[in-house]
Design a protein around this motif. Structure first.
Motif, mmCIF file in Angstrom:
data_model
loop_
_atom_site.group_PDB
_atom_site.id
_atom_site.type_symbol
_atom_site.label_atom_id
_atom_site.label_comp_id
_atom_site.label_asym_id
_atom_site.label_seq_id
_atom_site.Cartn_x
_atom_site.Cartn_y
_atom_site.Cartn_z
ATOM 1 N N ASP A 139 -4.096 -5.169 -5.234
ATOM 2 C CA ASP A 139 -5.045 -4.357 -4.207
ATOM 3 C C ASP A 139 -5.273 -5.256 -2.397
ATOM 4 O O ASP A 139 -5.877 -6.267 -3.615
ATOM 5 C CB ASP A 139 -6.386 -5.135 -5.361
ATOM 6 C CG ASP A 139 -7.833 -4.067 -4.159
ATOM 7 O OD1 ASP A 139 -7.556 -4.016 -2.980
ATOM 8 O OD2 ASP A 139 -8.929 -4.639 -4.933
ATOM 9 N N VAL A 140 -4.599 -4.884 -2.143
ATOM 10 C CA VAL A 140 -5.068 -5.888 -0.053
ATOM 11 C C VAL A 140 -6.230 -5.725 -0.216
ATOM 12 O O VAL A 140 -6.324 -6.846 0.068
ATOM 13 C CB VAL A 140 -4.120 -4.821 0.500
ATOM 14 C CG1 VAL A 140 -3.434 -6.139 1.591
ATOM 15 C CG2 VAL A 140 -2.317 -4.548 -0.228
ATOM 16 N N ARG A 141 -6.720 -4.794 -0.191
ATOM 17 C CA ARG A 141 -8.287 -5.172 0.416
ATOM 18 C C ARG A 141 -8.920 -5.787 0.007
ATOM 19 O O ARG A 141 -9.495 -6.619 0.591
ATOM 20 C CB ARG A 141 -8.904 -3.857 1.003
ATOM 21 C CG ARG A 141 -10.069 -3.618 1.187
ATOM 22 C CD ARG A 141 -10.938 -2.066 1.659
ATOM 23 N NE ARG A 141 -11.778 -2.131 2.239
ATOM 24 C CZ ARG A 141 -11.432 -2.582 3.447
ATOM 25 N NH1 ARG A 141 -10.573 -1.763 4.317
ATOM 26 N NH2 ARG A 141 -13.248 -2.244 4.318
ATOM 27 N N ILE A 173 -7.970 -9.947 0.968
ATOM 28 C CA ILE A 173 -8.523 -10.132 2.165
ATOM 29 C C ILE A 173 -9.578 -10.259 2.008
ATOM 30 O O ILE A 173 -10.044 -11.348 2.003
ATOM 31 C CB ILE A 173 -8.288 -8.757 2.887
ATOM 32 C CG1 ILE A 173 -6.661 -8.729 3.392
ATOM 33 C CG2 ILE A 173 -9.344 -9.675 4.088
ATOM 34 C CD1 ILE A 173 -6.606 -7.986 4.293
ATOM 35 N N ARG A 174 -10.892 -9.568 0.577
ATOM 36 C CA ARG A 174 -11.937 -9.739 0.710
ATOM 37 C C ARG A 174 -12.042 -11.053 0.156
ATOM 38 O O ARG A 174 -13.291 -11.943 0.271
ATOM 39 C CB ARG A 174 -12.531 -8.893 -0.668
ATOM 40 C CG ARG A 174 -13.262 -7.197 0.703
ATOM 41 C CD ARG A 174 -13.981 -6.709 -0.158
ATOM 42 N NE ARG A 174 -14.422 -5.683 -0.001
ATOM 43 C CZ ARG A 174 -15.248 -5.231 1.053
ATOM 44 N NH1 ARG A 174 -16.130 -6.232 0.854
ATOM 45 N NH2 ARG A 174 -15.093 -3.626 1.517
ATOM 46 N N ASP A 200 -0.682 -4.521 4.011
ATOM 47 C CA ASP A 200 0.410 -3.615 3.314
ATOM 48 C C ASP A 200 1.794 -3.199 3.678
ATOM 49 O O ASP A 200 2.686 -2.891 2.559
ATOM 50 C CB ASP A 200 -0.954 -2.084 2.547
ATOM 51 C CG ASP A 200 -0.729 -2.025 1.283
ATOM 52 O OD1 ASP A 200 -0.340 -2.404 0.646
ATOM 53 O OD2 ASP A 200 -0.389 -0.262 1.301
ATOM 54 N N THR A 244 -6.008 -4.340 6.667
ATOM 55 C CA THR A 244 -5.117 -4.137 5.353
ATOM 56 C C THR A 244 -4.026 -3.365 5.258
ATOM 57 O O THR A 244 -2.880 -3.506 4.579
ATOM 58 C CB THR A 244 -5.970 -3.495 4.823
ATOM 59 O OG1 THR A 244 -7.643 -3.926 4.064
ATOM 60 C CG2 THR A 244 -5.683 -2.207 3.191
ATOM 61 N N ARG A 245 -4.144 -2.635 6.219
ATOM 62 C CA ARG A 245 -3.165 -1.445 6.030
ATOM 63 C C ARG A 245 -1.870 -2.188 6.740
ATOM 64 O O ARG A 245 -1.124 -2.074 6.020
ATOM 65 C CB ARG A 245 -3.404 -0.067 7.270
ATOM 66 C CG ARG A 245 -2.423 -0.046 8.148
ATOM 67 C CD ARG A 245 -2.627 1.753 8.786
ATOM 68 N NE ARG A 245 -3.261 2.446 8.504
ATOM 69 C CZ ARG A 245 -4.231 3.680 8.879
ATOM 70 N NH1 ARG A 245 -4.103 4.311 10.156
ATOM 71 N NH2 ARG A 245 -5.150 4.663 8.582
ATOM 72 N N LEU A 257 -10.560 -7.404 7.098
ATOM 73 C CA LEU A 257 -10.692 -6.121 6.315
ATOM 74 C C LEU A 257 -9.329 -5.193 7.184
ATOM 75 O O LEU A 257 -9.027 -4.392 6.494
ATOM 76 C CB LEU A 257 -11.576 -6.101 6.074
ATOM 77 C CG LEU A 257 -12.272 -6.280 4.847
ATOM 78 C CD1 LEU A 257 -13.773 -5.814 4.875
ATOM 79 C CD2 LEU A 257 -11.674 -6.420 4.293
#
Length: 215
Positions: free
Chosen positions: A51-53, A56-57, A26, A22-23, A19
């Motif tokens: 929704d990148v986060r 990943i989830r 993105d 994410t940055r 997680l």
């Protein structure tokens, strides 16, 4: 996520996608938008999530279910892309599919073939899978070079196989089985033992792919 290893070969590494990526993820997607768009999977119904986060989830949830292995790809310790092992099936099939992307500035440093070789060896020798598949658009010359380097065998043309960049796209299918690489994909490649022409697409397949599919 502890079952997903960190694997390194020279300047290139693959590790669990987290997680906290994410940055970086993105930023990489935004910076390389024009580079990646032509190969980006899209939704035929018109809605595509950014929704990148959340993405990943979802990959981590899939991994906990034993259905995938999401890796971050690194060059000199810097995030440069993703490699996802998906569609894992055990038992009588024992197979999975590999998909990947890297940033434009990482291209040309053998990042992708090294990452694919590391992931494939992990799937064969640690997860105990028998067959690994990669599907590539006929127009994607860099990815075709990856399978040629590693000796993934050409297995056929899949018509209108995946929705990419707004349309259903044809893909060439390549695969390896564990018996072909007894001491590993990475080692075989590094030692120059990939059979000549094994990863090449036959001329008749190229001609077939060039034909317009009737709508």
């Amino acid at each position: 996520m502890t079952s997903i290893p960190t694997l390194v070969e020279g300047r290139v590494g693959i590790r669990p996608l987290r997680l906290r990526d994410t940055r970086d993820l993105d930023q990489a997607l935004m910076t390389n938008r024009s580079w990646l768009r032509q190969w980006e999977a899209t939704n035929p119904n018109g809605f595509t999530s950014h929704d990148v986060r959340g993405s990943i989830r979802a990959l981590q949830t899939n991994a906990r279910a034993g259905l995938g292995v999401p890796f971050a790809v690194e060059l000199d310790g810097r995030f440069v892309g993703q490699l996802n092992v998906s569609g894992i099936t055990y038992g009588s099939l024992g197979s999975a599919t590999i998909g990947y992307w890297v940033t434009q500035d990482a291209a040309g440093h053998n990042v992708t073939p090294t990452a694919v070789a590391l992931a494939t060896d992990h799937c064969f020798f640690t997860l105990g899978l028998h067959r690994m598949e990669i599907c590539i658009r006929p127009e994607n010359a860099p990815s075709l070079r990856v399978v040629e380097k590693l000796g993934f065998r050409y297995e056929g043309l899949r018509r209108r196989y995946i929705h990419i960049n707004g349309s259903w796209r044809d893909h060439f299918c390549f695969a390896l089985v564990a018996e072909e690489v007894g001491d590993g994909v990475l080692r075989r490649w590094r030692e120059g033992r990939v059979p000549a022409g094994q990863g090449s697409v036959p001329a008749e397949a190229i001609a077939e792919a060039a034909q317009t599919f009737p709508v």
